[in-house]
Design an enzyme around this catalytic site. Sequence first.
Site, PDB file in Angstrom:
ATOM      1  N   GLU A 257       8.072  16.843  14.720  1.00  0.00           N
ATOM      2  CA  GLU A 257       8.613  16.628  13.385  1.00  0.00           C
ATOM      3  C   GLU A 257       7.881  17.560  12.418  1.00  0.00           C
ATOM      4  O   GLU A 257       6.694  17.384  12.147  1.00  0.00           O
ATOM      5  CB  GLU A 257       8.437  15.172  12.961  1.00  0.00           C
ATOM      6  CG  GLU A 257       9.117  14.848  11.651  1.00  0.00           C
ATOM      7  CD  GLU A 257       8.979  13.393  11.251  1.00  0.00           C
ATOM      8  OE1 GLU A 257       9.934  12.836  10.693  1.00  0.00           O
ATOM      9  OE2 GLU A 257       7.899  12.810  11.496  1.00  0.00           O
TER      10      GLU A 257
ATOM     11  N   CYS B  25      12.542  12.083   6.940  1.00  0.00           N
ATOM     12  CA  CYS B  25      12.485  11.724   8.357  1.00  0.00           C
ATOM     13  C   CYS B  25      13.853  11.754   9.017  1.00  0.00           C
ATOM     14  O   CYS B  25      13.970  11.988  10.214  1.00  0.00           O
ATOM     15  CB  CYS B  25      11.842  10.348   8.523  1.00  0.00           C
ATOM     16  SG  CYS B  25      12.599   9.061   7.514  1.00  0.00           S
TER      17      CYS B  25
ATOM     18  N   LYS C  86       0.854  -1.185   0.000  1.00  0.00           N
ATOM     19  CA  LYS C  86       0.000   0.000   0.000  1.00  0.00           C
ATOM     20  C   LYS C  86       0.894   1.240   0.000  1.00  0.00           C
ATOM     21  O   LYS C  86       1.373   1.687   1.037  1.00  0.00           O
ATOM     22  CB  LYS C  86      -0.900   0.049   1.235  1.00  0.00           C
ATOM     23  CG  LYS C  86      -1.949   1.182   1.150  1.00  0.00           C
ATOM     24  CD  LYS C  86      -2.416   1.685   2.493  1.00  0.00           C
ATOM     25  CE  LYS C  86      -1.562   2.783   3.048  1.00  0.00           C
ATOM     26  NZ  LYS C  86      -1.596   4.058   2.260  1.00  0.00           N
TER      27      LYS C  86
ATOM     28  N   GLU D 264       9.526   2.026  10.547  1.00  0.00           N
ATOM     29  CA  GLU D 264      10.465   3.142  10.364  1.00  0.00           C
ATOM     30  C   GLU D 264       9.616   4.394  10.410  1.00  0.00           C
ATOM     31  O   GLU D 264       8.847   4.672   9.486  1.00  0.00           O
ATOM     32  CB  GLU D 264      11.215   2.998   9.037  1.00  0.00           C
ATOM     33  CG  GLU D 264      12.418   3.940   8.928  1.00  0.00           C
ATOM     34  CD  GLU D 264      12.078   5.268   8.287  1.00  0.00           C
ATOM     35  OE1 GLU D 264      11.980   6.270   9.039  1.00  0.00           O
ATOM     36  OE2 GLU D 264      11.894   5.309   7.069  1.00  0.00           O
TER      37      GLU D 264
END
Length: 484
Positions: A380, A280, A171, A246
Site C-alpha cells: 500500500e 485506503c 484517539k 478497517e
Amino acid sequence: MTINANKFYIDGEWIEPEGATPFTIIDAATEEPGGQVLLGNAQHVDLAVKAARRAFSSYSQTSVKERLALLNRIIAGYEARRDELAQAMTDEMATPITFSKAGQVSMALFHFQEMARVLETYDFERYMGSTLIRREPIGVCGLITAWNWPLSLVTAKVAPAIAAGCTVVVKPSEMSPKSALVLTEVLHDAGVPKGVFNLVFGEGPVVGEAIAGHSDIDMVSITGSTRAGIRVAEVAAPSVKRVTQELGGKSPNIILPSADLASTIPAGVMGCYINNGQACQAPTRMLVHRSQRDAAIEHAKKSAEAIRIGDPNDPTTQLGPLVNRAQFEKVQNLIAAGIEEGATLVTGGTGRPDGFNRGFYVRPTIFADVTSNMRVAREEIFGPVLSIHIYDDEDEAVEIANDTEYGLSSAVFSRDIQRAMAVAARIESGICHINGPTLHDEAQMPFGGVKGSGYGRFGGKAAIAEFTDLRWITVEDSAQHYPF
C-alpha cells in the site's frame, strides 16, 4: 497554519494533561513548524475510560428519542462550522481546500445524518414467540483513527456509538488533531452528556495500546494500517473484547474491453490520486486488456500530467503534498523500487514535481506493465502512484485482482452491466463499484473489507449492529420447569 492541541477532553471538560509530551506538527507544504499537539499516556486513557464507564450507566438507558434529538443537534452544530472544519483538515494534512469542503467535510457529516435516519426506525427489540430479543449498547468503546480522513473516520465510529447508547474514548491521529478539536467543540455545544465522548491525543504504541488493552473497555475499533490492526487485536485479546478493523487496501480497477477508455481511464487516475493519493480504498491497480494497453496508457499519461499541483489553500489545486516526511520518503522509495524492478515508467518518477523545491510533494506517477510480484503492486503506497497491469482474459483479470493480501475495495468498468456484475462477484473485496463510486450512498452501505483489510462494517444499520450486543429474555408461562 497554526495548530495548538494542548488539551484533552475528558468527562465533559477540557483538561491540561499532566505528563503529556509535546509533539511538533510540520506544515506539509512548507516543511516549517506549524503547531503542536500534546501526546498522552496510559494514565490519561485511564481517566477517560473511567469517565466513559461512569457515563455509560445512565446514557445507555436513554431513549431513542433522546439520542435522536442529540444527533440532530450535532448535525446542526456541524453544519454551522463546515468551513472551519474544512480549513482545519487542509491545515493539518494538506488536503486541497476544495476537496476538504466537497469531500472530507461532507462525508463526515453524512455519517451523522445517516445515523439519525436509521435511528428513527431502528428495531432494537423484537419478539420470537414469547422470547424478547434485544440489541443493547455494547458498553465503553475505544476508537482509534487514522489521519487521512481525519473527520470521516471519527464520525463513522462516533455516530453509531452515540446512536446505540455507547460511550467512547477517541484517539485521533496525532498528525491530524485540529479537526478533532473542532468536532469536539461541536459535540460539547450540542449537549453530549459528560463522559459520553472523551478525546485523548497520543501515539499508537502508547495511547492506542492502552485503549486496546484496557480491561474496562468493551470494544475497540481501529482504522489504520494492517500492521497496527494486528497489534491492536493482539493487545485486546487477553480481555476478550470485541475488535473491529478497517485497515489497508490495494484496490483493483478492472477495465473490461467494452468500457469507454476516454472516460474510464481518467476517472481511474483521479480515483487513485484522490486525497493526494492517501486513501485506503483508492483504485491503485488498474487492469486493462492487452489489446487496449497502448490506448489506456496514453489516456492515463494525459490525465496525470494535466493534474494541477499546488498550494493546498488554492481552490484550483487538485493535488497537494503528502502528510509528512516519513510518508514522502516511503513513497519515493517505492517509486524507485518500481523503476528498479522493471515496470514501465509512463510519467512521474522520483523527486518533487517541477517548480517545487520544498514541501512533501510527489510527482504524479504511473507505472505500466506491472506484475503482481513487484512491490508497487503488493504494498500500500499511500501516494499518487498508479500501477497498470495487463490481462488477456477475464479469468486472468480476476486472478490478478485477487492476488493481494488486501480486500477492501474494487471496481469494474463495462458497458455490459451483467458481465461486470459477474466479474464483481468473483473479486475478493468488501466493496465493488461498477462504473464508478456513488459517494452519496456510501454512508448507508456496510463499509469494510475482507482478508488483510480487516473485519467489521460501518454505515447504516450495520454500524449500529457493531456497537450493540444481542441478548434474549424468555418467558415461561406454563407449569413445566427445567429439571434442576
